[in-house]
Structures are given as structure tokens and as C-alpha cells.
Design a protein around this motif. Structure first.
Motif, PDB file in Angstrom:
ATOM      1  N   ARG A  87       4.946  -3.484   4.143  1.00  0.00           N
ATOM      2  CA  ARG A  87       3.675  -3.052   3.544  1.00  0.00           C
ATOM      3  C   ARG A  87       3.590  -3.439   2.069  1.00  0.00           C
ATOM      4  O   ARG A  87       2.517  -3.729   1.553  1.00  0.00           O
ATOM      5  N   VAL A  88       4.719  -3.430   1.358  1.00  0.00           N
ATOM      6  CA  VAL A  88       4.688  -3.693  -0.084  1.00  0.00           C
ATOM      7  C   VAL A  88       5.047  -5.133  -0.443  1.00  0.00           C
ATOM      8  O   VAL A  88       4.930  -5.519  -1.602  1.00  0.00           O
ATOM      9  N   GLU A  89       5.461  -5.917   0.528  1.00  0.00           N
ATOM     10  CA  GLU A  89       5.897  -7.298   0.253  1.00  0.00           C
ATOM     11  C   GLU A  89       4.811  -8.080  -0.482  1.00  0.00           C
ATOM     12  O   GLU A  89       3.673  -8.164  -0.044  1.00  0.00           O
ATOM     13  N   GLY A  90       5.200  -8.634  -1.634  1.00  0.00           N
ATOM     14  CA  GLY A  90       4.303  -9.520  -2.367  1.00  0.00           C
ATOM     15  C   GLY A  90       3.220  -8.817  -3.169  1.00  0.00           C
ATOM     16  O   GLY A  90       2.348  -9.477  -3.732  1.00  0.00           O
ATOM     17  N   LEU A  91       3.250  -7.495  -3.247  1.00  0.00           N
ATOM     18  CA  LEU A  91       2.230  -6.786  -4.024  1.00  0.00           C
ATOM     19  C   LEU A  91       2.487  -6.957  -5.523  1.00  0.00           C
ATOM     20  O   LEU A  91       3.615  -7.166  -5.950  1.00  0.00           O
ATOM     21  N   SER A  92       1.431  -6.830  -6.302  1.00  0.00           N
ATOM     22  CA  SER A  92       1.576  -6.827  -7.757  1.00  0.00           C
ATOM     23  C   SER A  92       1.948  -5.412  -8.192  1.00  0.00           C
ATOM     24  O   SER A  92       1.868  -4.471  -7.394  1.00  0.00           O
ATOM     25  N   SER A  93       2.315  -5.253  -9.439  1.00  0.00           N
ATOM     26  CA  SER A  93       2.666  -3.926  -9.954  1.00  0.00           C
ATOM     27  C   SER A  93       1.503  -2.947  -9.789  1.00  0.00           C
ATOM     28  O   SER A  93       1.692  -1.802  -9.380  1.00  0.00           O
ATOM     29  N   ALA A  94       0.286  -3.390 -10.093  1.00  0.00           N
ATOM     30  CA  ALA A  94      -0.896  -2.516  -9.995  1.00  0.00           C
ATOM     31  C   ALA A  94      -1.123  -2.088  -8.544  1.00  0.00           C
ATOM     32  O   ALA A  94      -1.429  -0.923  -8.274  1.00  0.00           O
ATOM     33  N   GLU A  95      -0.969  -3.031  -7.607  1.00  0.00           N
ATOM     34  CA  GLU A  95      -1.168  -2.697  -6.187  1.00  0.00           C
ATOM     35  C   GLU A  95      -0.108  -1.705  -5.705  1.00  0.00           C
ATOM     36  O   GLU A  95      -0.401  -0.814  -4.919  1.00  0.00           O
ATOM     37  N   LEU A  96       1.116  -1.875  -6.182  1.00  0.00           N
ATOM     38  CA  LEU A  96       2.194  -0.946  -5.821  1.00  0.00           C
ATOM     39  C   LEU A  96       1.851   0.474  -6.255  1.00  0.00           C
ATOM     40  O   LEU A  96       2.085   1.426  -5.513  1.00  0.00           O
ATOM     41  N   GLN A  97       1.293   0.603  -7.460  1.00  0.00           N
ATOM     42  CA  GLN A  97       0.944   1.925  -7.998  1.00  0.00           C
ATOM     43  C   GLN A  97      -0.117   2.611  -7.139  1.00  0.00           C
ATOM     44  O   GLN A  97      -0.185   3.826  -7.081  1.00  0.00           O
ATOM     45  N   GLN A  98      -0.972   1.822  -6.476  1.00  0.00           N
ATOM     46  CA  GLN A  98      -2.101   2.380  -5.726  1.00  0.00           C
ATOM     47  C   GLN A  98      -1.805   2.603  -4.247  1.00  0.00           C
ATOM     48  O   GLN A  98      -2.655   3.102  -3.523  1.00  0.00           O
ATOM     49  N   LEU A  99      -0.621   2.229  -3.794  1.00  0.00           N
ATOM     50  CA  LEU A  99      -0.319   2.305  -2.360  1.00  0.00           C
ATOM     51  C   LEU A  99      -0.390   3.742  -1.835  1.00  0.00           C
ATOM     52  O   LEU A  99       0.186   4.648  -2.418  1.00  0.00           O
ATOM     53  N   ASP A 100      -1.105   3.899  -0.740  1.00  0.00           N
ATOM     54  CA  ASP A 100      -1.219   5.204  -0.075  1.00  0.00           C
ATOM     55  C   ASP A 100      -0.164   5.246   1.028  1.00  0.00           C
ATOM     56  O   ASP A 100      -0.412   4.836   2.156  1.00  0.00           O
ATOM     57  N   LEU A 101       1.037   5.719   0.661  1.00  0.00           N
ATOM     58  CA  LEU A 101       2.159   5.737   1.598  1.00  0.00           C
ATOM     59  C   LEU A 101       1.899   6.625   2.823  1.00  0.00           C
ATOM     60  O   LEU A 101       2.074   6.172   3.949  1.00  0.00           O
ATOM     61  N   PRO A 102       1.445   7.882   2.637  1.00  0.00           N
ATOM     62  CA  PRO A 102       1.158   8.704   3.830  1.00  0.00           C
ATOM     63  C   PRO A 102       0.107   8.039   4.725  1.00  0.00           C
ATOM     64  O   PRO A 102       0.208   8.079   5.950  1.00  0.00           O
ATOM     65  N   GLY A 103      -0.885   7.414   4.113  1.00  0.00           N
ATOM     66  CA  GLY A 103      -1.931   6.736   4.876  1.00  0.00           C
ATOM     67  C   GLY A 103      -1.359   5.620   5.738  1.00  0.00           C
ATOM     68  O   GLY A 103      -1.748   5.449   6.901  1.00  0.00           O
ATOM     69  N   TRP A 104      -0.414   4.852   5.192  1.00  0.00           N
ATOM     70  CA  TRP A 104       0.217   3.752   5.927  1.00  0.00           C
ATOM     71  C   TRP A 104       0.992   4.288   7.138  1.00  0.00           C
ATOM     72  O   TRP A 104       0.853   3.794   8.245  1.00  0.00           O
ATOM     73  N   PHE A 105       1.787   5.335   6.929  1.00  0.00           N
ATOM     74  CA  PHE A 105       2.565   5.874   8.046  1.00  0.00           C
ATOM     75  C   PHE A 105       1.671   6.589   9.061  1.00  0.00           C
ATOM     76  O   PHE A 105       1.971   6.593  10.250  1.00  0.00           O
ATOM     77  N   ASN A 106       0.543   7.138   8.618  1.00  0.00           N
ATOM     78  CA  ASN A 106      -0.428   7.709   9.570  1.00  0.00           C
ATOM     79  C   ASN A 106      -1.059   6.604  10.411  1.00  0.00           C
ATOM     80  O   ASN A 106      -1.252   6.771  11.612  1.00  0.00           O
ATOM     81  N   GLN A 107      -1.386   5.468   9.773  1.00  0.00           N
ATOM     82  CA  GLN A 107      -1.945   4.330  10.509  1.00  0.00           C
ATOM     83  C   GLN A 107      -0.988   3.884  11.614  1.00  0.00           C
ATOM     84  O   GLN A 107      -1.415   3.503  12.696  1.00  0.00           O
ATOM     85  N   LEU A 108       0.304   3.930  11.311  1.00  0.00           N
ATOM     86  CA  LEU A 108       1.326   3.514  12.275  1.00  0.00           C
ATOM     87  C   LEU A 108       1.553   4.579  13.355  1.00  0.00           C
ATOM     88  O   LEU A 108       2.277   4.343  14.307  1.00  0.00           O
TER      89      LEU A 108
END
Length: 136
Positions: A87-108
Motif C-alpha cells: 500500500r505504501v510502496e513508492g509513496l511520497s512523504s506527503a502521501e505517507l502522512q495522509q494514509l488511512d491505515l484502518p481504511g486500507w485494512f477495512n477495504q481488505l
């Protein structure tokens, strides 16, 4: 934010899984895909604190994009780390800061299966990624 190709692939696989047993098996398979860390990479400096299991995180930035390697002594955690890394591969620093981790695992479809301690551990890994991205 667009999903990296491997994250789309993971999402597709988990959407096909019909129940927790299939998801758990998929989780183990994803964990086996993690490239093993060298003994040198399993150093105290790379250890993520706040995880019940041993977790190590190695980061490298290329042309403004982050690439991470991670490892753990626990099989389920390795699977969760693998899914976090795609999910985080290749993200910029700004994108990393905005990642919705619970949202990603809920999607899965894994959100409900994450115990509070696993959830806290994954958040500790994400916080460590953000710290590395911020140069801390």
C-alpha cells in the motif's frame, strides 16, 4: 490517491476471499512474499517499538518516493506488513502522512480481525515510516 499495482492486486485477492479462513490463508501467503531481512537489517536501530512481536523496518528514498522493507518473527504480522508495504510502496512523504491505515485494512476485509494490539503495532510501523519520511 491511486493504489499501487500490487495493492490493487492484493485488494482483488482479498475481495474474492469468502470468509475469514480464506483471508487468513491469503494473509500467510502474502507474508511469505516479504523479502527476508539480513541479520544486519535486524538491528536495534531498525526495530519498531510499540509492537508486541519483533518488527524491523528499513527505508530508502529514491527520487522523492519511499521504498520499505520489513520483517517480523510472527507469521500473521509478516502478512499484515506485506499488505502495508504494497500500500505504501513508492509513496511520497506527503502521501505517507495522509494514509488511512484502518481504511486500507477495512477495504481488505481485515479490519474486524485486527486485535487492538495488532492495530497498535501496525500504527507504530506507520508512525515509524512517517518519522523516517520526515527525516526524524
Amino acid at each position: 490517491m491511486t493504489l499501487p499495482a500490487n495493492a490493487r492486486s492484493a485488494l482483488g485477492a482479498f475481495e474474492q476471499a469468502s470468509g475469514w479462513e480464506q483471508r487468513a490463508r491469503l494473509l500467510m501467503q502474502w507474508g511469505e512474499r516479504l523479502a527476508p531481512l539480513s541479520e544486519a537489517e535486524k538491528s536495534e536501530a531498525n526495530r519498531v517499538h510499540g509492537c508486541e512481536s519483533q518488527v524491523w523496518l528499513v527505508a530508502e528514498q529514491t527520487a522523492g518516493h519511499w521504498h520499505f522493507k520489513a520483517g517480523s518473527d510472527a507469521r500473521i504480522i509478516r502478512g499484515l506488513l506485506a499488505l502495508l508495504l504494497v500500500r505504501v510502496e513508492g509513496l511520497s512523504s506527503a502521501e505517507l502522512q495522509q494514509l488511512d491505515l484502518p481504511g486500507w485494512f477495512n477495504q481488505l476485509g481485515l479490519g474486524r480481525q485486527l486485535s487492538p494490539s495488532r492495530s497498535n503495532g501496525l500504527n507504530a510501523v506507520l508512525q515509524r515510516m512517517a518519522q523516517l519520511a520526515a527525516g526524524v
